[in-house]
Each structure stands twice: as structure tokens, then as C-alpha cells.
Design an enzyme around this catalytic site. Sequence first.
Site, PDB file in Angstrom:
ATOM      1  N   GLU A  14       0.739  -1.188   0.097  1.00  0.00           N
ATOM      2  CA  GLU A  14       0.181   0.115  -0.141  1.00  0.00           C
ATOM      3  C   GLU A  14       0.689   1.230  -0.216  1.00  0.00           C
ATOM      4  OE1 GLU A  14      -3.241   0.626   3.075  1.00  0.00           O
ATOM      5  OE2 GLU A  14      -2.842   2.746   2.693  1.00  0.00           O
ATOM      6  N   ASP A  46       2.557   1.951   4.001  1.00  0.00           N
ATOM      7  CA  ASP A  46       1.737   3.238   3.842  1.00  0.00           C
ATOM      8  C   ASP A  46       2.715   4.420   3.382  1.00  0.00           C
ATOM      9  OD1 ASP A  46      -0.248   4.577   3.302  1.00  0.00           O
ATOM     10  OD2 ASP A  46      -1.483   4.347   5.329  1.00  0.00           O
TER      11      ASP A  46
END
Length: 368
Positions: free
Chosen positions: A41, A329
Amino acid sequence: MDFDRRTLLTAASATAALGVAGGAAGSAKAVPSSQIRIGTEEAFSTKEHMKAMKNLVDANPEVIRFDYKLWRMITSDLEADTPKRLLDFENIRIPEMDEYGVTMQLLSLTSPGVQMLDTDTAIGVARSTNDELAGVIKRHPTRFAGLASVAPQNPQEAAREIERAKTQLKLNGIVINSHTNNEYLDDQKYWPILEAAEALDMPIYLHPRTPSDQMRPPFDDYNMGSAFWGYGLETSTHFVRLMMSGLFDRFPKLNVVLGHMGEAVPFWIWRLDYMSAAGVSRGETPIKLKPSEYLRRNLKITTSGQENPDALRYSIETLGAWNVMWAIDYPYQETPGAVYFMDNAPISQAERDAIYWQNAQRIFNIQR
Ligand code: MN
């Protein structure tokens, strides 16, 4: 404009980051030095995306929603830390990957992608983003894979873009940042997107964004519409809607990926089964299986921004290690903290390999 992503750091990951730097010399690491790590991600942006978002926030100066505030900050100075990292691939990103042993990043256009833009702009930015992404991957095929952007504002066009992304651009799935104009994907008009995703084996990464207008008022104070709390509630609610609408009976092979250790959905697994049983027997929901069966079949989760060993252990027991993938992230959270977390998590080396890279390869069809 002083927008420093380090202000987003939690004390915990700051400590973990220090642990990497401090521990490298002394303590023996449990993981082999050859460890493969695929982050699933990892955000980027393009100049065209930034420009479209700037036009949007400039045209709506009166809107005080969290996402508008955030994008006013991001687009006010593209030389600030976060936009600079989002727009970069070679100068900051790859050296940081090298420094901490990150083999690959699975890239996705940063939230909310094109979903706040008007339909025509959104379609154009999605296409150009996917072209740019395919170009970056072509330059660095061993370092990057990518999720396609689509404009759910036009479901038929989005379905065509999914096919183009799979067959021509060789991308690995699609990212959808939760609601689009306050609508959720269980709405029948979005079924062409889900049909294409299932038919082409393109997992949908259901990434967070600011809660929809229906949900938002309680999140407007105390900065709660942010990644702090609102993002997760918005996205977990979206997933549960999909499940309870019977969508996974209609599209049984559809894979939906939730970040942040499943946005807390796995924690509710027992109660979802218990409470849904009554609703199902009264004919209130059309689902054929128990919620836990959909969670184990249609849901994959990632560890993005949720560096909690107990939550990881629980998720493995609940969903199976083959349904959990590692993520950083980037650039919103720190690479060393995410690496330290997974290197030191209380799991076996077989589980670590599954979560660090094998599951990502299988689920997103990543070739190495
Ligand atoms: Mn993210």
C-alpha cells in the site's frame, strides 16, 4: 507552508524507527539477510493529479472538510516533504527502499485518487496516471508493481480501464478509495466494475478516505475525519455493506483488500456471525454464507500503518497467514518502523515469508 509528514508519526513507530538504527549493530536479527519484502500500500501521485486536485480545492475555498483541508496543504507547496515524496520514484523512494531492504513497492495513486474530481477530469487523470505508472514499472520492473486507478463516476468506462490496465498495461489490481460522491460499490450501477475485477482477477484495494457526508458530522471535530479514526470507520463500513448486500454471492471470486490490519473488521468476526444469523433468518439480508466465510474467502488484509504485533497475531489466527500482506503506507508512515515491526513480529519464518512477499505475489499476480 510547514507540512511535515513527520508530524504524523506516532510515538510508537518513532520508537520502532530508533530500534532499527540502534539495533543494527548489536542484536542478532531473526530474519535472513536475503529477506524479500513487498510493500503493498505505497502511495504516489503525478503532476497532473496534483494539478487537478489543486484546481478542485481552489474552486471550493469555503469547504472545510478534512480532505479539502489536507489537499489545500499538499498542493500549496509541491516542494514540501509529502508531495515531494509522492511525486518521486528514483531520487528518494528507491534509495530509501534500498536502505531498509524493501524489495518492491506495489504503487497506488494516493487517496482519494480521482474520486473527488468531476467525471470527465477523473477519467482523464485515471488514464494518464495508469500510463505513467506503467512507464515507471517498465523502467524498474524488479522494484515496482502497481494498482490501476479508475473513475467509478462512470462505471462502464471504469470497467474498460480495468481491462486496459490488465491486458495492455500489465497492472496488478485496482485501487478504489471507498465512497464515490457518497455512494458505495454495492449500488447496482457499480456492478460493471466488480464484474470486470472478478473476471480479470484484479483485486480491489479498498483504500480509506474521509467519511461520506451521511457519516461525517461526528467526525468533523477534533480532526477525527482523518486517518486517526474516520478513514477506518468509513472503509470498514463500506466492506461490511458489500458483504451484507450479497455481493460476494454474485461475485464469489472477487478479492477485496483492506489495509490497516483489515480496518478492524476481523476483530468483529464472531459478532458479525452471531448478529447476522438473526437478520438472515428473518430475511433482512440476502447473504448465503456466514460473514466469517466471506472474510476468509473474499477479504485480504494488509498491515499498512498498523504496527501492532498482537493485532497481527490475532489476524493470522482469524483469517489465515495466507490472507495477510505487509505494507508500509509510504510516504505517510515510516519505512524503518514497518520493517522493524515485521522483522520482529512474533511469527514463524514461514508466516513472515508469506506476509512479507509470497501472498502479495500470488494475490496481485506479481512476477519477479
Ligand atoms: Mn494508505
